[in-house]
Design a protein around this motif. Structure first.
Motif, PDB file in Angstrom:
ATOM      1  N   SER A   1       0.847  -1.193   0.000  1.00 55.78           N
ATOM      2  CA  SER A   1       0.000   0.000   0.000  1.00 55.78           C
ATOM      3  C   SER A   1       0.879   1.238   0.000  1.00 55.78           C
ATOM      4  O   SER A   1       2.060   1.178   0.339  1.00 55.78           O
ATOM      5  CB  SER A   1      -0.908   0.017   1.244  1.00 55.78           C
TER       6      SER A   1
ATOM      7  N   ASP B   1      -3.309   4.895  -0.643  1.00 58.84           N
ATOM      8  CA  ASP B   1      -4.217   3.864  -0.141  1.00 58.84           C
ATOM      9  C   ASP B   1      -4.677   4.176   1.277  1.00 58.84           C
ATOM     10  O   ASP B   1      -5.816   3.897   1.651  1.00 58.84           O
ATOM     11  CB  ASP B   1      -3.527   2.495  -0.166  1.00 58.84           C
TER      12      ASP B   1
ATOM     13  N   ALA C   1      -2.856  -2.649  -2.769  1.00 55.57           N
ATOM     14  CA  ALA C   1      -2.976  -1.469  -3.629  1.00 55.57           C
ATOM     15  C   ALA C   1      -3.542  -1.863  -4.970  1.00 55.57           C
ATOM     16  O   ALA C   1      -3.284  -2.932  -5.513  1.00 55.57           O
ATOM     17  CB  ALA C   1      -1.621  -0.809  -3.802  1.00 55.57           C
TER      18      ALA C   1
END
Length: 258
Positions: free
Chosen positions: A145, A166, A257
């Protein structure tokens, strides 16, 4: 498939696990900090030794010397440019040898994640009684992320450059009813920061934990209210972002992600 988990231990202390790497932000592990007392949540219980500690600036509620000495293991200490000398003085030469200084734009790899320093709008001095100074920074952690840990900051235009993200760990309050607005975000400004960074998910931090000794929860709305108020403001300012208001010690799992 990798995921990211985040555990909020109160104030700005967050345990972030991403791609097998564990990071700890601005740890305050004690129940007392100078004139402040922990008024909510349990004392932090770290699951082990982190790989690195992210230290955003020198203020004692972020660079807390006794808490740093209590962190297990020998984690990397990622600090603002200019903070290594104070680190050596406060924690000793062994800790200083593990110190990595970053200025905005600088990066360091910690295992499978990349930690990049980004600007913050906040006074970087240790305090009015100290000559120790190093410019405050935030961090963007890139692994499974993209996570922004803001440290302490006010609003500034360069926030637009951080996203898309994110996860955003955003300060929304403080530790006392007289804490000045300069260099800090209240729930309204934090929602505007969220709009600028374009995060899919946000967690409010830096509120609802410490309060001055002898004041109880004077102006309690300023103690435990900023998180929920931030969620309300974010629903208007950044409707595409989901906000999770965590309880102390609660863990949130973030998907991979996109």
């Amino acid at each position: 498939m990798s995921t990211t988990t985040v555990t909020w231990w109160g104030h700005s202390t967050v345990w972030l696990a991403d791609s097998g790497v564990t990071l700890l932000t601005d740890p305050v592990l004690t129940d007392r900090l100078a004139h402040l007392r922990r008024m909510a949540g349990p004392s932090p219980r770290l699951p082990g030794a982190p790989d690195a500690i992210l230290l955003s600036h020198l203020h004692a509620d972020h660079f807390h010397v006794s808490s740093l000495k209590a962190v297990p293991g020998e984690p990397l200490l990622i600090v603002p440019r200019g903070a290594a000398a104070f680190t050596a003085k406060a924690l000793g030469p062994a800790a200083a040898a593990r110190c990595v200084e970053l200025a905005p734009g600088d990066e360091v790899e910690v295992g499978a994640v990349r930690v990049r320093a980004v600007p913050a709008r906040h006074d970087g001095g240790r305090g009015p009684w100290s000559r120790e100074r190093a410019a405050a920074i935030g961090f963007v952690v890139e692994g499974a992320s993209r996570t922004w840990y803001a440290g302490d900051t006010g609003l500034f235009e360069q926030m637009h450059d951080f996203g898309p993200l994110d996860l955003a760990l955003i300060p929304v309050g403080g530790w006392g009813p007289t804490l000045g607005a300069h260099g800090h975000l209240d729930p309204v400004d934090a929602a505007e920061a969220l709009r600028r960074v374009k995060a899919s998910l946000a967690v409010p931090v830096h509120y609802g934990t410490f309060w001055p000794v002898g004041m109880g929860r004077l102006r309690q709305h300023m103690f435990d209210g900023p998180g929920p108020r931030f969620a309300e403001q974010a629903a208007r300012a950044a409707p595409d972002t989901r906000v999770r208001v965590l309880a102390h010690g609660e863990t949130l799992t973030v998907g991979p992600a996109a």
